[in-house]
Enzyme design. Structure first.
Site, PDB file in Angstrom:
ATOM      1  N   LYS A 188      -3.862 -65.455 -26.952  1.00 40.07           N
ATOM      2  CA  LYS A 188      -4.062 -64.242 -26.155  1.00 40.07           C
ATOM      3  C   LYS A 188      -3.105 -64.291 -24.963  1.00 40.07           C
ATOM      4  O   LYS A 188      -2.962 -65.338 -24.307  1.00 40.07           O
ATOM      5  CB  LYS A 188      -5.509 -64.146 -25.664  1.00 40.07           C
ATOM      6  CG  LYS A 188      -5.918 -62.733 -25.288  1.00 40.07           C
ATOM      7  CD  LYS A 188      -5.943 -61.806 -26.486  1.00 40.07           C
ATOM      8  CE  LYS A 188      -7.336 -61.438 -26.920  1.00 40.07           C
ATOM      9  NZ  LYS A 188      -7.290 -60.447 -28.029  1.00 40.07           N
ATOM     10  N   THR A 211      -8.210 -64.774 -31.275  1.00 39.90           N
ATOM     11  CA  THR A 211      -7.625 -64.639 -29.926  1.00 39.90           C
ATOM     12  C   THR A 211      -8.668 -64.086 -28.958  1.00 39.90           C
ATOM     13  O   THR A 211      -8.633 -64.396 -27.772  1.00 39.90           O
ATOM     14  CB  THR A 211      -6.384 -63.709 -29.949  1.00 39.90           C
ATOM     15  OG1 THR A 211      -6.801 -62.391 -30.308  1.00 39.90           O
ATOM     16  CG2 THR A 211      -5.331 -64.233 -30.912  1.00 39.90           C
ATOM     17  N   ASP A 212      -9.624 -63.342 -29.501  1.00 42.79           N
ATOM     18  CA  ASP A 212     -10.703 -62.833 -28.631  1.00 42.79           C
ATOM     19  C   ASP A 212     -11.545 -63.998 -28.100  1.00 42.79           C
ATOM     20  O   ASP A 212     -11.952 -64.017 -26.939  1.00 42.79           O
ATOM     21  CB  ASP A 212     -11.589 -61.859 -29.414  1.00 42.79           C
ATOM     22  CG  ASP A 212     -12.552 -61.156 -28.481  1.00 42.79           C
ATOM     23  OD1 ASP A 212     -13.741 -61.540 -28.464  1.00 42.79           O
ATOM     24  OD2 ASP A 212     -12.098 -60.287 -27.705  1.00 42.79           O
ATOM     25  N   VAL A 226      26.847 -69.762  -4.602  1.00 44.95           N
ATOM     26  CA  VAL A 226      25.445 -69.886  -5.031  1.00 44.95           C
ATOM     27  C   VAL A 226      25.263 -71.248  -5.698  1.00 44.95           C
ATOM     28  O   VAL A 226      24.276 -71.955  -5.452  1.00 44.95           O
ATOM     29  CB  VAL A 226      25.070 -68.742  -5.991  1.00 44.95           C
ATOM     30  CG1 VAL A 226      23.665 -68.947  -6.549  1.00 44.95           C
ATOM     31  CG2 VAL A 226      25.191 -67.399  -5.291  1.00 44.95           C
ATOM     32  N   GLN A 227      26.253 -71.650  -6.487  1.00 44.64           N
ATOM     33  CA  GLN A 227      26.167 -72.922  -7.212  1.00 44.64           C
ATOM     34  C   GLN A 227      25.899 -74.095  -6.261  1.00 44.64           C
ATOM     35  O   GLN A 227      25.011 -74.916  -6.509  1.00 44.64           O
ATOM     36  CB  GLN A 227      27.471 -73.190  -7.989  1.00 44.64           C
ATOM     37  CG  GLN A 227      27.683 -72.322  -9.204  1.00 44.64           C
ATOM     38  CD  GLN A 227      28.420 -71.028  -8.918  1.00 44.64           C
ATOM     39  OE1 GLN A 227      28.345 -70.476  -7.804  1.00 44.64           O
ATOM     40  NE2 GLN A 227      29.124 -70.499  -9.926  1.00 44.64           N
ATOM     41  N   ASN A 270      22.837 -63.196  -8.468  1.00 49.71           N
ATOM     42  CA  ASN A 270      23.607 -62.907  -7.258  1.00 49.71           C
ATOM     43  C   ASN A 270      23.613 -61.386  -7.123  1.00 49.71           C
ATOM     44  O   ASN A 270      24.312 -60.697  -7.846  1.00 49.71           O
ATOM     45  CB  ASN A 270      25.032 -63.466  -7.406  1.00 49.71           C
ATOM     46  CG  ASN A 270      25.782 -63.446  -6.096  1.00 49.71           C
ATOM     47  OD1 ASN A 270      25.275 -62.923  -5.101  1.00 49.71           O
ATOM     48  ND2 ASN A 270      26.976 -64.003  -6.092  1.00 49.71           N
ATOM     49  N   HIS A 302      24.663 -58.250  -5.635  1.00 48.43           N
ATOM     50  CA  HIS A 302      25.822 -57.913  -4.809  1.00 48.43           C
ATOM     51  C   HIS A 302      25.574 -56.708  -3.897  1.00 48.43           C
ATOM     52  O   HIS A 302      24.880 -55.765  -4.285  1.00 48.43           O
ATOM     53  CB  HIS A 302      27.012 -57.603  -5.714  1.00 48.43           C
ATOM     54  CG  HIS A 302      27.312 -58.712  -6.692  1.00 48.43           C
ATOM     55  ND1 HIS A 302      27.653 -59.997  -6.288  1.00 48.43           N
ATOM     56  CD2 HIS A 302      27.290 -58.746  -8.053  1.00 48.43           C
ATOM     57  CE1 HIS A 302      27.841 -60.749  -7.366  1.00 48.43           C
ATOM     58  NE2 HIS A 302      27.625 -60.019  -8.447  1.00 48.43           N
TER      59      HIS A 302
HETATM   60  O1  AZA Z   1      28.519 -67.618  -5.413  1.00 50.26           O
HETATM   61  C1  AZA Z   1      29.197 -67.079  -6.296  1.00 50.26           C
HETATM   62  N1  AZA Z   1      29.425 -67.756  -7.450  1.00 50.26           N
HETATM   63  C2  AZA Z   1      30.179 -67.249  -8.461  1.00 50.26           C
HETATM   64  O2  AZA Z   1      30.355 -67.908  -9.486  1.00 50.26           O
HETATM   65  C3  AZA Z   1      30.714 -65.935  -8.266  1.00 50.26           C
HETATM   66  N2  AZA Z   1      31.502 -65.122  -9.041  1.00 50.26           N
HETATM   67  N3  AZA Z   1      31.710 -63.981  -8.350  1.00 50.26           N
HETATM   68  N4  AZA Z   1      31.071 -64.062  -7.163  1.00 50.26           N
HETATM   69  C4  AZA Z   1      30.448 -65.259  -7.079  1.00 50.26           C
HETATM   70  N5  AZA Z   1      29.693 -65.834  -6.106  1.00 50.26           N
END
Ligand code: AZA
Length: 295
Positions: free
Chosen positions: A10, A57-58, A227-228, A254, A256
């Site tokens: 469920k 599932t009930d 970001v990575q 990300n 934008h």
């Molecule tokens: O932080 C970011 N990582 C990315 O890989 C990326 N590619 N475009 N903008 C980005 N900004």
């Protein structure tokens, strides 16, 4: 043909539970959405219409309500493990229970500067999730998560030095808006049984708070090069803060915010250091993910 894998149960079972502390006159609420899927010697229900092996599932839904009534529903890691263990113990032919618990936010209201005894606010769509696999032979594997924690910083984020070739139009930036919907999860070291989960109980809430605090502090304070890299710093700190966790996973869109060139209008400056008005984008969005394992 043969059934190579099967699980059923469920989904979207919404559960609310109130705890009434009559002495203190304080009530506490928990609201969650539960999914419980079973695996085991059930192939004949698919291949031969043999329903004798099917726990309806009930009945699974009923079991979720009864288990919530008779046991703690927090921390969600404990409730998921109790629920999954029930099915393994009750039905010899069921060997795995996959339980997902999504707990919704009910933040206690502050009225006149004081916490209100029985009133709450859904202050965001952020949820605290748990996915547990309770297996007769493999023990209990738990993954906890923070999902839907939307954040934005108006500066303190850069992105430059990336591949520049005939496919590249993105300008380099040393100062950009960064916004994301945090999806962070951490996998606990697999434990043998429910008893071992109960021994871990004090650590589940602590881990969730640490992961959330580390994510917010690093997001805010890191002079982000990407970001990575910021994501990796979060993983590093969580693995140090929560030794019982073996793996940390992040998935960050990300989201934008594009600068808008208004120079065509009487030379209005609105790009680079003069940018103030931006166009938030619904899509496309970057999507950056990683899985980081302690050494
Ligand atoms: O932080 C970011 N990582 C990315 O890989 C990326 N590619 N475009 N903008 C980005 N900004």
């Amino acid at each position: 043909p043969y059934v190579s894998a099967a699980r059923y149960g469920k989904d979207n079972v919404r559960v609310y539970k109130v705890h009434r502390d009559t002495e203190a006159g304080v009530q506490t609420v928990t609201e969650m959405t539960v999914c419980c899927l079973l695996e085991g010697e059930i192939d004949t229900s698919y291949t031969e219409a043999d329903n004798s092996v099917v726990v309806a599932t009930d009945s699974i839904k009923n079991t979720i309500y009864i288990t919530a009534k008779e046991n703690p529903v927090t921390p969600p890691e404990l409730f998921a493990s109790i629920l999954g263990s029930h099915f393994i113990e009750k039905y010899a032919h069921i060997h795995v229970a996959n339980v997902k618990v999504v707990t919704h936010r009910w933040a206690r209201m502050e009225i006149d500067g004081k916490p209100h005894p029985h009133s709450f606010i859904k202050d965001s769509d952020e949820v605290r999730n748990v996915e547990a696999r309770i297996s007769r032979k493999d023990g209990i594997a738990i993954k906890s998560a923070i999902v839907g924690l939307t954040v934005l910083k108006s500066t303190g984020s850069a992105f430059h030095g990336f591949v520049r070739d005939e496919y590249t139009t993105l300008p380099e930036t040393w100062d950009r808006i960064l916004s994301t919907d945090v999806d962070a999860s951490w996998k606990w070291k697999t434990v043998e049984n429910l008893e071992a989960v109960q021994a871990l109980v004090p650590k589940f809430d602590e881990a969730w708070k640490s992961a959330r605090d580390i994510t917010l502090k690093l997001f805010a304070e890191d002079e982000s090069a990407s970001v990575q890299n910021t994501m990796y710093k979060m993983c590093e700190e969580i693995l140090v803060a929560v030794p019982d966790v073996a793996t940390v996973i992040y998935e960050l869109p990300n989201k934008h915010y594009f600068e808008i060139d208004l120079s065509w209008h009487k030379g209005l400056k609105n790009t680079g250091k003069d940018a103030e008005v931006y166009a938030p984008q619904s899509g496309p969005n970057g999507l950056i993910s990683s899985e980081t394992i302690s050494a």
